[in-house]
Write an enzyme that holds these catalytic residues in place. Structure first.
Site, PDB file in Angstrom:
ATOM      1  N   SER A  41       0.850  -1.201   0.000  1.00 20.93           N
ATOM      2  CA  SER A  41       0.000   0.000   0.000  1.00 20.93           C
ATOM      3  C   SER A  41       0.880   1.242   0.000  1.00 20.93           C
ATOM      4  CB  SER A  41      -0.894   0.069   1.248  1.00 20.93           C
ATOM      5  OG  SER A  41      -1.679   1.262   1.215  1.00 20.93           O
ATOM      6  N   TYR A  97      -7.100   6.269   2.370  1.00 27.16           N
ATOM      7  CA  TYR A  97      -6.219   5.334   3.087  1.00 27.16           C
ATOM      8  C   TYR A  97      -6.928   4.763   4.315  1.00 27.16           C
ATOM      9  CZ  TYR A  97      -1.856   3.763   5.390  1.00 27.16           C
ATOM     10  OH  TYR A  97      -0.861   3.029   5.998  1.00 27.16           O
TER      11      TYR A  97
END
Ligand code: UDP
Length: 311
Positions: free
Chosen positions: A75, A145
């Site tokens: 990520s 996020y």
């Protein structure tokens, strides 16, 4: 063990590769290299116990042979990166976690999710305990996020509860050290880069916001212990020594001998930037017998040394 590390060419992923290899395990690192770099794993090239696969884990993941553990670290993780790649950030947290969990289930492997203190958002409880459900704005700039990681935690628990997958959730607080990207936009590489160039350190807002910085080796030890434990609920991993960004700037300028001081950039502070952040690590202490050992000055010295060679 034979382990898959997604995001294996990233900052934390590459340190995990080193750690698992040093314990005698076999490692497969997977990365699409949008924020990771093969430079972080170049020293592992050619080893028989290491394999790198260039792959975007939001697509079906195929791995030949058995797997004992899947560590999902893929990520973008700095605010600048996830604002640059908002859709990819949502996809890797949601679709990528689904693929990685599906793989763990198919292989009968243990699964560890790299979650984040961002699940607490701009917290109204301080320090943050695992039972605090958080204060997140889904449509704010950090929502891409925060919500992806919150979804990832929900999916991980669902695979645990409904499919019986052995899962672990690490809520990782601010971590720093060698192999962070100098241009990743986070406060540690920004300040060190500025200090080494003799420039003033850019404080966003008034610098009263707080963070707690954990050195990478301590964090990796915590992740390793968590994977080896039998604890499925989330565990905070981070350093509980809290300081304001203003104080942090003073430490960096002192250690590097930078005389350029600081500048305040009110406009650079991203909406929703948490005002306080400090992990309550009571759970990690009791379940994993873990706590950070490397203090900020020592950790910063090692990190500065790394950046000095690259500037
Ligand atoms: N920050 C800063 N100057 C910089 C970069 C960041 O003052 O050059 C601040 C930022 O606004 C935040 C804190 O430092 O309050 C930590 O930011 P970082 O990007 O490292 O990660 P975060 O903890 O917000 O995820």
């Amino acid at each position: 063990m034979r382990v898959l590390i997604t995001g294996g060419a990233g900052f934390l992923g590459s340190h995990l590769c080193d750690r698992f290899l040093s314990e005698g395990h076999e490692v497969i690192a997977m990365d699409n290299l949008i924020t990771g770099s093969t430079r972080n794993i170049a020293h592992l090239a050619g080893r028989k116990d290491f394999l790198f696969i260039w792959h975007d884990v939001t697509n079906y993941i195929y791995v030949d042979g058995p797997l004992d553990a899947v560590l999902h670290f893929a990520s973008p993780a700095s605010p600048v990166d996830y604002l640059r790649y908002p859709i990819q950030t949502l996809k890797v947290g949601a679709l990528g976690t689904h693929k990685a969990l599906g793989l763990a289930r198919a292989k009968g492997a243990r699964f560890l999710l790299a979650s984040t203190s961002e699940v607490y958002g701009d917290p109204k409880v301080h320090p943050q305990v695992e039972s605090y459900p958080g204060n997140v704005d889904p449509i704010g700039p950090r929502g891409v996020y925060d919500e992806a990681k919150r979804f990832a935690e929900a999916l991980t628990m669902a695979y645990h509860r409904y499919h019986g997958v052995e899962t672990r959730i690490a809520r990782i607080f601010n971590t720093y050290g060698p192999r962070m990207r100098l241009d990743d936009g986070r406060v540690v590489p920004n300040f060190i880069g500025q200090a080494l160039r003799g420039e003033p350190l850019t404080i966003y807002g008034d610098g009263t916001q707080t963070r707690s910085f954990c050195y990478v080796d301590d964090l990796i030890e915590g992740i390793y212990r968590l994977l080896m434990s039998d604890f499925a609920d989330p565990v905070n991993l981070g350093n509980p020594v809290e300081m304001s960004i203003k104080e942090f700037a003073e430490v960096v300028n002192r250690i590097t001998g930078n005389r350029a001081g600081v500048v305040y950039e009110e406009e650079s502070r991203i909406e929703g930037d948490p005002q306080t952040r400090r992990p309550d690590i009571t759970r990690a202490k009791s379940v994993l017998q873990w706590e950070p050992r490397i203090d900020l000055e020592e950790g910063l010295r090692r990190t500065i040394e790394y950046f000095r060679q690259r500037i």
